[in-house]
Design a protein around this motif. Structure first.
Motif, PDB file in Angstrom:
ATOM      1  N   ASP A   1      30.351  46.922  48.972  1.00  0.00           N
ATOM      2  CA  ASP A   1      30.903  47.151  47.637  1.00  0.00           C
ATOM      3  C   ASP A   1      32.415  47.316  47.722  1.00  0.00           C
ATOM      4  O   ASP A   1      32.939  47.939  48.660  1.00  0.00           O
ATOM      5  CB  ASP A   1      30.291  48.402  47.005  1.00  0.00           C
ATOM      6  CG  ASP A   1      28.822  48.219  46.670  1.00  0.00           C
ATOM      7  OD1 ASP A   1      28.452  47.108  46.246  1.00  0.00           O
ATOM      8  OD2 ASP A   1      28.046  49.173  46.850  1.00  0.00           O
TER       9      ASP A   1
ATOM     10  N   ARG B   1      36.027  48.172  45.257  1.00  0.00           N
ATOM     11  CA  ARG B   1      36.540  48.745  44.012  1.00  0.00           C
ATOM     12  C   ARG B   1      37.851  48.058  43.643  1.00  0.00           C
ATOM     13  O   ARG B   1      38.835  48.127  44.374  1.00  0.00           O
ATOM     14  CB  ARG B   1      36.757  50.245  44.150  1.00  0.00           C
ATOM     15  CG  ARG B   1      37.213  50.922  42.842  1.00  0.00           C
ATOM     16  CD  ARG B   1      37.525  52.397  43.039  1.00  0.00           C
ATOM     17  NE  ARG B   1      38.709  52.607  43.862  1.00  0.00           N
ATOM     18  CZ  ARG B   1      38.687  52.991  45.125  1.00  0.00           C
ATOM     19  NH1 ARG B   1      37.536  53.202  45.736  1.00  0.00           N
ATOM     20  NH2 ARG B   1      39.812  53.167  45.790  1.00  0.00           N
TER      21      ARG B   1
ATOM     22  N   ARG C   1      38.325  38.977  34.058  1.00  0.00           N
ATOM     23  CA  ARG C   1      37.206  38.609  34.928  1.00  0.00           C
ATOM     24  C   ARG C   1      37.741  38.570  36.353  1.00  0.00           C
ATOM     25  O   ARG C   1      38.715  37.871  36.637  1.00  0.00           O
ATOM     26  CB  ARG C   1      36.616  37.250  34.545  1.00  0.00           C
ATOM     27  CG  ARG C   1      35.382  36.883  35.382  1.00  0.00           C
ATOM     28  CD  ARG C   1      34.696  35.639  34.834  1.00  0.00           C
ATOM     29  NE  ARG C   1      35.496  34.444  35.019  1.00  0.00           N
ATOM     30  CZ  ARG C   1      35.509  33.710  36.138  1.00  0.00           C
ATOM     31  NH1 ARG C   1      34.773  34.079  37.183  1.00  0.00           N
ATOM     32  NH2 ARG C   1      36.253  32.623  36.217  1.00  0.00           N
TER      33      ARG C   1
ATOM     34  N   GLU D   1      37.050  38.066  40.471  1.00  0.00           N
ATOM     35  CA  GLU D   1      36.122  37.444  41.412  1.00  0.00           C
ATOM     36  C   GLU D   1      36.748  37.343  42.792  1.00  0.00           C
ATOM     37  O   GLU D   1      37.976  37.309  42.947  1.00  0.00           O
ATOM     38  CB  GLU D   1      35.699  36.051  40.935  1.00  0.00           C
ATOM     39  CG  GLU D   1      36.800  35.022  40.930  1.00  0.00           C
ATOM     40  CD  GLU D   1      36.319  33.613  40.583  1.00  0.00           C
ATOM     41  OE1 GLU D   1      35.098  33.403  40.450  1.00  0.00           O
ATOM     42  OE2 GLU D   1      37.184  32.713  40.457  1.00  0.00           O
TER      43      GLU D   1
ATOM     44  N   ALA E   1      31.660  37.066  44.784  1.00  0.00           N
ATOM     45  CA  ALA E   1      31.507  38.327  44.052  1.00  0.00           C
ATOM     46  C   ALA E   1      32.206  38.189  42.708  1.00  0.00           C
ATOM     47  O   ALA E   1      33.196  37.458  42.582  1.00  0.00           O
ATOM     48  CB  ALA E   1      32.090  39.501  44.834  1.00  0.00           C
ATOM     49  N   GLU E   2      31.687  38.910  41.709  1.00  0.00           N
ATOM     50  CA  GLU E   2      32.279  38.830  40.373  1.00  0.00           C
ATOM     51  C   GLU E   2      32.038  40.130  39.621  1.00  0.00           C
ATOM     52  O   GLU E   2      31.017  40.802  39.807  1.00  0.00           O
ATOM     53  CB  GLU E   2      31.674  37.672  39.583  1.00  0.00           C
ATOM     54  CG  GLU E   2      32.272  37.506  38.180  1.00  0.00           C
ATOM     55  CD  GLU E   2      31.563  36.437  37.364  1.00  0.00           C
ATOM     56  OE1 GLU E   2      32.232  35.779  36.547  1.00  0.00           O
ATOM     57  OE2 GLU E   2      30.336  36.275  37.537  1.00  0.00           O
ATOM     58  N   SER E   3      33.004  40.488  38.765  1.00  0.00           N
ATOM     59  CA  SER E   3      32.846  41.633  37.884  1.00  0.00           C
ATOM     60  C   SER E   3      33.759  41.438  36.680  1.00  0.00           C
ATOM     61  O   SER E   3      34.633  40.559  36.678  1.00  0.00           O
ATOM     62  CB  SER E   3      33.193  42.937  38.611  1.00  0.00           C
ATOM     63  OG  SER E   3      32.889  44.058  37.804  1.00  0.00           O
ATOM     64  N   HIS E   4      33.542  42.260  35.650  1.00  0.00           N
ATOM     65  CA  HIS E   4      34.343  42.171  34.433  1.00  0.00           C
ATOM     66  C   HIS E   4      34.944  43.538  34.122  1.00  0.00           C
ATOM     67  O   HIS E   4      34.340  44.579  34.390  1.00  0.00           O
ATOM     68  CB  HIS E   4      33.493  41.688  33.258  1.00  0.00           C
ATOM     69  CG  HIS E   4      33.015  40.283  33.402  1.00  0.00           C
ATOM     70  ND1 HIS E   4      31.923  39.947  34.181  1.00  0.00           N
ATOM     71  CD2 HIS E   4      33.484  39.118  32.881  1.00  0.00           C
ATOM     72  CE1 HIS E   4      31.732  38.636  34.133  1.00  0.00           C
ATOM     73  NE2 HIS E   4      32.663  38.109  33.352  1.00  0.00           N
TER      74      HIS E   4
ATOM     75  N   CYS F   1      36.702  48.455  38.204  1.00  0.00           N
ATOM     76  CA  CYS F   1      35.369  47.863  38.196  1.00  0.00           C
ATOM     77  C   CYS F   1      34.957  47.653  39.650  1.00  0.00           C
ATOM     78  O   CYS F   1      35.782  47.784  40.564  1.00  0.00           O
ATOM     79  CB  CYS F   1      35.328  46.548  37.414  1.00  0.00           C
ATOM     80  SG  CYS F   1      36.366  45.229  38.091  1.00  0.00           S
ATOM     81  N   HIS F   2      33.679  47.363  39.879  1.00  0.00           N
ATOM     82  CA  HIS F   2      33.160  47.215  41.234  1.00  0.00           C
ATOM     83  C   HIS F   2      32.570  45.825  41.442  1.00  0.00           C
ATOM     84  O   HIS F   2      32.026  45.222  40.509  1.00  0.00           O
ATOM     85  CB  HIS F   2      32.107  48.284  41.530  1.00  0.00           C
ATOM     86  CG  HIS F   2      32.679  49.654  41.713  1.00  0.00           C
ATOM     87  ND1 HIS F   2      33.050  50.447  40.650  1.00  0.00           N
ATOM     88  CD2 HIS F   2      32.967  50.369  42.835  1.00  0.00           C
ATOM     89  CE1 HIS F   2      33.533  51.596  41.102  1.00  0.00           C
ATOM     90  NE2 HIS F   2      33.493  51.569  42.421  1.00  0.00           N
ATOM     91  N   LEU F   3      32.710  45.342  42.668  1.00  0.00           N
ATOM     92  CA  LEU F   3      32.148  44.053  43.052  1.00  0.00           C
ATOM     93  C   LEU F   3      31.295  44.243  44.295  1.00  0.00           C
ATOM     94  O   LEU F   3      31.646  45.038  45.181  1.00  0.00           O
ATOM     95  CB  LEU F   3      33.250  43.029  43.366  1.00  0.00           C
ATOM     96  CG  LEU F   3      34.290  42.718  42.290  1.00  0.00           C
ATOM     97  CD1 LEU F   3      35.502  43.633  42.435  1.00  0.00           C
ATOM     98  CD2 LEU F   3      34.731  41.258  42.381  1.00  0.00           C
ATOM     99  N   ARG F   4      30.191  43.505  44.372  1.00  0.00           N
ATOM    100  CA  ARG F   4      29.358  43.499  45.579  1.00  0.00           C
ATOM    101  C   ARG F   4      29.374  42.091  46.156  1.00  0.00           C
ATOM    102  O   ARG F   4      29.063  41.119  45.468  1.00  0.00           O
ATOM    103  CB  ARG F   4      27.932  43.932  45.281  1.00  0.00           C
ATOM    104  CG  ARG F   4      26.996  43.796  46.485  1.00  0.00           C
ATOM    105  CD  ARG F   4      25.722  44.582  46.324  1.00  0.00           C
ATOM    106  NE  ARG F   4      25.995  46.022  46.349  1.00  0.00           N
ATOM    107  CZ  ARG F   4      25.034  46.946  46.311  1.00  0.00           C
ATOM    108  NH1 ARG F   4      23.762  46.590  46.236  1.00  0.00           N
ATOM    109  NH2 ARG F   4      25.351  48.229  46.341  1.00  0.00           N
TER     110      ARG F   4
END
Length: 324
Positions: free
Chosen positions: A130, A132, A148, A150, A160-163, A176-179
């Motif tokens: 993970d 941050r 967005r 990534e 990996a992607e997060s918004h 936000c967090h990405l895995r």
């Protein structure tokens, strides 16, 4: 066996047995000597070869606050068909310790307009880990209300992607967090902007959540564990030559390395330009790993801290500048 050979063999056996029977005995009388100090050996740390930023310090974004001499070092614009936009580097005199930030002017969203950061010669990303993402942002005008985020591998494939939503007209830090879905040694961070308008950004950051002891603004757990396994009696920091600096304006000033991270003054690393045959124009000190973190590391390792401070003279092999 030939009689001569037999006689010789018996003679050698007799000699060996006689020698074994009369072998000297050595007695060692051990007496306590001088006590060995636990600080006799330790760790010498020098911010060279990306030892701090890009090394022990777990930050993955290079030039996160746009304070390098070339403000976009490590960054590039990315866009897809029909996207139209520009960027500006702005200077805020009211923030003298971190004056620059970047302004995004998104005129037509199209299929995507954004920024990419290359990290420190790539970002080492592990599958299943993970991360941050954080950024200081404010929406100046228009409809840009979300980002967005990534991670992509060397081939540009998303891993990996997060918004990130809720951008406002006031400066605010968002997270936000990405895995990660794959492992790569050379990932890139893409930040895509949604909508049209004007957006300001600063302190764009990406950390693994699994830092040493899980600390924010932390250190790489794997590297600190290697240091801990050495069981050092002391740790000397932050180096030697970088403390001197090429000149006094570039010396290591420990007071600039403490306090809120966004208030620590970015400084060029003297190894940036020291060797003409091997220039490293992207080598700076964010001071994210500063004196507080060094002392905390010494405490974690059970080692005596050995801070090195400038004595008022720049490197004698460079300018040899003296303090007044």
């Amino acid at each position: 066996m030939h009689p001569v050979h037999k006689t010789f063999f018996l003679l050698m056996v007799s000699v060996l047995l006689a020698g074994a029977a009369t072998a000297p005995r050595i007695t060692v009388d051990v007496k306590p000597g001088a006590a060995i100090s636990p600080t006799m050996y330790g760790v010498f740390f020098e911010d060279i070869n990306f030892g701090a930023d890009g090394g022990l310090y777990a930050e993955l974004v290079k030039n996160r606050s746009f304070e390098f001499d070339w403000p976009l070092r490590g960054w590039q614009i990315i866009r897809r068909d029909r996207a139209q936009g520009r960027i500006l580097i702005l200077h805020d005199a009211e923030r003298p310790r971190n004056p620059r930030h970047i302004r995004i002017l998104l005129e037509q969203q199209g299929d995507g307009f954004g920024l990419q950061n290359e990290g420190f010669r790539g970002m080492g990303i592990r599958q299943g880990a993970d991360y941050r993402f954080s950024v200081a942002a404010r929406a100046v005008e228009g409809t840009i209300g979300a980002l967005r985020v990534e991670l992509v591998d060397q081939a540009g494939r998303q891993i990996a992607e997060s918004h990130l939503n809720g951008l406002t007209a006031a400066w605010r830090t968002h997270q936000c967090h990405l895995r990660a879905g794959a492992t790569t040694a050379a990932a890139r961070l893409n930040v895509w902007f949604t909508g049209e308008g004007v957006l300001d950004l600063d302190m764009v950051s990406l950390f693994p959540t699994a830092t040493w002891k899980g600390r924010d603004n932390g250190l790489r757990a794997d590297l600190v564990q290697l240091l801990a396994d050495l069981q050092p009696g002391f740790i000397r920091f932050p180096g030697g030559c970088i403390v001197e600096g090429f000149n006094l304006s570039q010396r290591y000033q420990w007071k600039n390395s403490i306090g809120p991270v966004d208030q620590r003054v970015v400084t060029i690393n003297r190894w940036n330009f020291e060797f003409k045959h091997r220039p490293t124009p992207d080598y700076y000190q964010s001071y994210g790993l500063g004196f507080y973190e060094y002392f905390l590391l010494a405490e974690d390792l059970g080692a005596e801290p050995m801070p090195i401070v400038n004595c008022g003279m720049a490197c004698q092999f460079n300018t040899a500048e003296l303090a007044p």
